[in-house]
Enzyme design. Structure first.
Site, PDB file in Angstrom:
ATOM      1  N   LEU A 138      -8.601   0.137 -10.129  1.00  0.00           N
ATOM      2  CA  LEU A 138      -9.080   0.233  -9.065  1.00  0.00           C
ATOM      3  C   LEU A 138      -8.841  -0.443  -7.690  1.00  0.00           C
ATOM      4  O   LEU A 138      -8.477  -2.061  -8.307  1.00  0.00           O
ATOM      5  CB  LEU A 138     -10.899  -0.531  -9.052  1.00  0.00           C
ATOM      6  CG  LEU A 138     -11.538  -0.846  -7.396  1.00  0.00           C
ATOM      7  CD1 LEU A 138     -11.658   0.397  -6.769  1.00  0.00           C
ATOM      8  CD2 LEU A 138     -12.720  -2.127  -7.166  1.00  0.00           C
ATOM      9  N   ILE A 155      -8.486  -1.353  -4.012  1.00  0.00           N
ATOM     10  CA  ILE A 155      -8.767  -2.160  -2.540  1.00  0.00           C
ATOM     11  C   ILE A 155      -8.260  -1.828  -1.382  1.00  0.00           C
ATOM     12  O   ILE A 155      -7.458  -2.689  -1.529  1.00  0.00           O
ATOM     13  CB  ILE A 155     -10.098  -3.572  -2.057  1.00  0.00           C
ATOM     14  CG1 ILE A 155     -11.019  -3.279  -3.487  1.00  0.00           C
ATOM     15  CG2 ILE A 155     -10.617  -3.703  -1.277  1.00  0.00           C
ATOM     16  CD1 ILE A 155     -12.014  -4.220  -3.597  1.00  0.00           C
ATOM     17  N   GLY A 156      -8.202  -0.697  -0.127  1.00  0.00           N
ATOM     18  CA  GLY A 156      -7.103  -0.389   0.546  1.00  0.00           C
ATOM     19  C   GLY A 156      -6.031   0.801  -0.083  1.00  0.00           C
ATOM     20  O   GLY A 156      -4.831  -0.130  -0.351  1.00  0.00           O
ATOM     21  N   GLY A 168      -1.239   5.751  -0.616  1.00  0.00           N
ATOM     22  CA  GLY A 168      -1.095   5.941  -1.611  1.00  0.00           C
ATOM     23  C   GLY A 168      -0.011   5.735  -2.357  1.00  0.00           C
ATOM     24  O   GLY A 168      -0.029   5.931  -3.683  1.00  0.00           O
ATOM     25  N   THR A 204     -10.358   3.673   1.006  1.00  0.00           N
ATOM     26  CA  THR A 204      -9.772   2.618   2.301  1.00  0.00           C
ATOM     27  C   THR A 204     -10.846   3.247   3.096  1.00  0.00           C
ATOM     28  O   THR A 204     -12.048   4.085   3.427  1.00  0.00           O
ATOM     29  CB  THR A 204      -8.854   3.398   2.537  1.00  0.00           C
ATOM     30  OG1 THR A 204      -8.259   3.710   4.009  1.00  0.00           O
ATOM     31  CG2 THR A 204      -8.761   5.147   2.638  1.00  0.00           C
ATOM     32  N   ILE A 205     -10.753   2.597   4.311  1.00  0.00           N
ATOM     33  CA  ILE A 205     -11.364   3.177   5.587  1.00  0.00           C
ATOM     34  C   ILE A 205     -10.649   3.617   6.490  1.00  0.00           C
ATOM     35  O   ILE A 205     -11.138   4.152   7.641  1.00  0.00           O
ATOM     36  CB  ILE A 205     -12.630   2.063   5.551  1.00  0.00           C
ATOM     37  CG1 ILE A 205     -11.382   0.611   6.691  1.00  0.00           C
ATOM     38  CG2 ILE A 205     -13.734   1.451   5.044  1.00  0.00           C
ATOM     39  CD1 ILE A 205     -12.368  -0.254   7.217  1.00  0.00           C
ATOM     40  N   SER A 206      -9.946   3.983   7.097  1.00  0.00           N
ATOM     41  CA  SER A 206      -8.638   4.957   6.897  1.00  0.00           C
ATOM     42  C   SER A 206      -8.398   6.160   7.658  1.00  0.00           C
ATOM     43  O   SER A 206      -8.207   6.359   6.181  1.00  0.00           O
ATOM     44  CB  SER A 206      -7.092   3.899   7.512  1.00  0.00           C
ATOM     45  OG  SER A 206      -6.477   5.037   8.334  1.00  0.00           O
ATOM     46  N   CYS A 235       6.787 -11.637  13.518  1.00  0.00           N
ATOM     47  CA  CYS A 235       5.903 -12.337  11.905  1.00  0.00           C
ATOM     48  C   CYS A 235       7.216 -12.761  11.330  1.00  0.00           C
ATOM     49  O   CYS A 235       7.329 -13.588  10.167  1.00  0.00           O
ATOM     50  CB  CYS A 235       5.878 -11.030  11.304  1.00  0.00           C
ATOM     51  SG  CYS A 235       3.869 -10.250  11.987  1.00  0.00           S
TER      52      CYS A 235
END
Length: 418
Positions: free
Chosen positions: A199, A201-202, A206, A224-226, A392
């Protein structure tokens, strides 16, 4: 080199009282620099601060083009410095060096972000709380960044489309080679085998799912939620002919069901939000079988700074990742202990690799700057992204932010090698 009094007395004629006050106060703060060598140029005038250049580990130069820079910094702190940069009010031949020098004098930064910017900070804090990562809020926050478009991110990411720290196996390795090497390391830490169901998550675009399925032969369910990323990953999986091995979901991690042999999440925890860490680790633990392994790659803030950091809003949260919050190693360990039955069995710091990754992204971004403009992004956006990437990189170089790969084991995982 001029004295502080001489600096204060120069170029005040004709300026507004606020500009004069801001300039005096900001230059007074710069006069307290103890580490590094800083040059500030205002037209034909040149001022120096800090250590002699020959003794300094970090040297930097700021070119002030408009005195509004001082007002922005005084009233809005480090966010104001970024906003002034975006407006072209100041520049530097080495922006990363400026960030490194300022970070190396952290008490100076904290002071600039305190007294005079309190009202601005209060407003930003309220706005940041409105960006909380509830189910609906998470989708909105993710869209704010990733819906810039797949074509935009393809301009500076390598062919793996990984938007996370690579791990460079040698000094000569390309970004692509380092990204593939990072994926291999993650898969080996997960101890993936063909019988595993992994699994993720995110999903990103791909790259992790496709690498795990192709090279290690396992099944992968990734979420994903995008919508932008989901569509890209779907097309990529189809091109690879891996529809039978990879299941793509457009779903919040809190809504996932079932149990899996292994779980991976690469630089997604930064989008979880402090209020949701307990739920995140609890849900991950529930989704893993009793002998499962979980690996996350996470950007972290120093343990000593976490609680003050989470109460503030920085440039990244304001302009790049709304709703974002970096955990610390201690916070991760605390929530794993309190909200799951997992234990940390390995932690590998890869901070230096992120600074190098960001340099590669920034080079690629500016190598293709004409394409960035052709996609409709203006100069303010370009300066914002330059400040973001340098901000960053400087932070990782000075280790005020870090990156690590964590391995978590469930109670019945009996592996002797992590």
């Amino acid at each position: 080199m001029k004295t502080v009094d001489e600096i204060f007395s120069s170029r005040d004629d004709g300026a507004t009282w606020l500009t004069r006050l801001a300039r005096r106060l900001v230059l007074a703060k710069l006069a307290t620099i103890q580490r590094g060598h800083l040059v500030v140029e205002e037209g034909s005038e040149r001022f120096t601060f800090g250590e002699p250049e020959e003794r300094a580990n970090v040297s930097a130069k700021i070119c002030v083009h408009d005195d509004s820079t001082y007002v922005q910094v005084l009233l809005n702190g480090t966010i104001g410095s970024g906003e002034a940069y975006m407006q072209g009010a100041w520049s530097s031949p080495d922006l990363v060096g400026v960030i490194r020098l300022m970070v190396g004098n952290m008490s100076l930064l904290d002071n600039m972000d305190s007294r005079w910017s309190f009202l601005h900070k209060a407003v930003l804090t309220v706005l940041h709380r409105l960006n909380a990562n509830s189910r609906g809020g998470s989708r909105k926050n993710i869209a704010a960044h990733y819906d810039l478009g797949n074509d935009f991110f393809r301009l500076f990411l390598d062919d793996t489309m990984l938007y996370s720290s690579a791990v460079f196996p040698t000094a000569e390795s390309s970004l692509y080679e380092a990204s593939v090497h990072k994926l291999d390391r993650l898969c080996h830490k997960l101890q993936l085998k063909p019988t595993d169901h992994l699994l993720e998550i995110g999903t990103g675009w791909g790259g992790m799912a496709i690498h795990a399925a192709k090279k290690f032969g396992c099944r992968v369910t990734t979420t994903t939620i995008s919508r932008e990323q989901h569509e890209y990953a779907k097309a990529w999986v189809a091109r690879e002919g891996l529809q039978d091995r990879i299941t793509l979901l457009l779903q919040d991690y809190r809504d996932l069901e079932g149990q899996y042999d292994k779980l991976v999440s690469v630089e997604m925890i930064e989008a979880v939000g402090y209020r949701y860490y307990k739920e995140y680790f609890s849900r991950c633990s529930q989704l893993l079988k009793d002998d499962g392994l979980m690996v996350i790659q996470a950007i972290t803030i120093q343990d000593q700074r976490f609680h003050s950091y989470r109460k503030q809003v920085d440039f990244i949260q304001r302009y790049i990742f709304p709703g974002g919050c970096l955990p610390s190693n201690q916070v991760i360990a605390q929530h794993v202990a309190e909200s799951s039955d997992m234990q940390i069995v390995s932690l590998e710091d890869i901070t230096s690799h992120y600074a190098r990754t960001l340099r590669a992204w920034r080079k690629a971004f500016f190598d293709r700057i004409a394409d960035v403009r052709r996609q409709g992004f203006d100069e303010r956006f370009i300066k914002m992204w330059e400040f973001y990437l340098c901000y960053c990189e400087g932070g990782f170089n000075e280790r005020v932010i870090s990156t690590a790969q964590f391995v978590f084991a469930k109670p019945d995982c009996k592996s002797e090698s992590f």
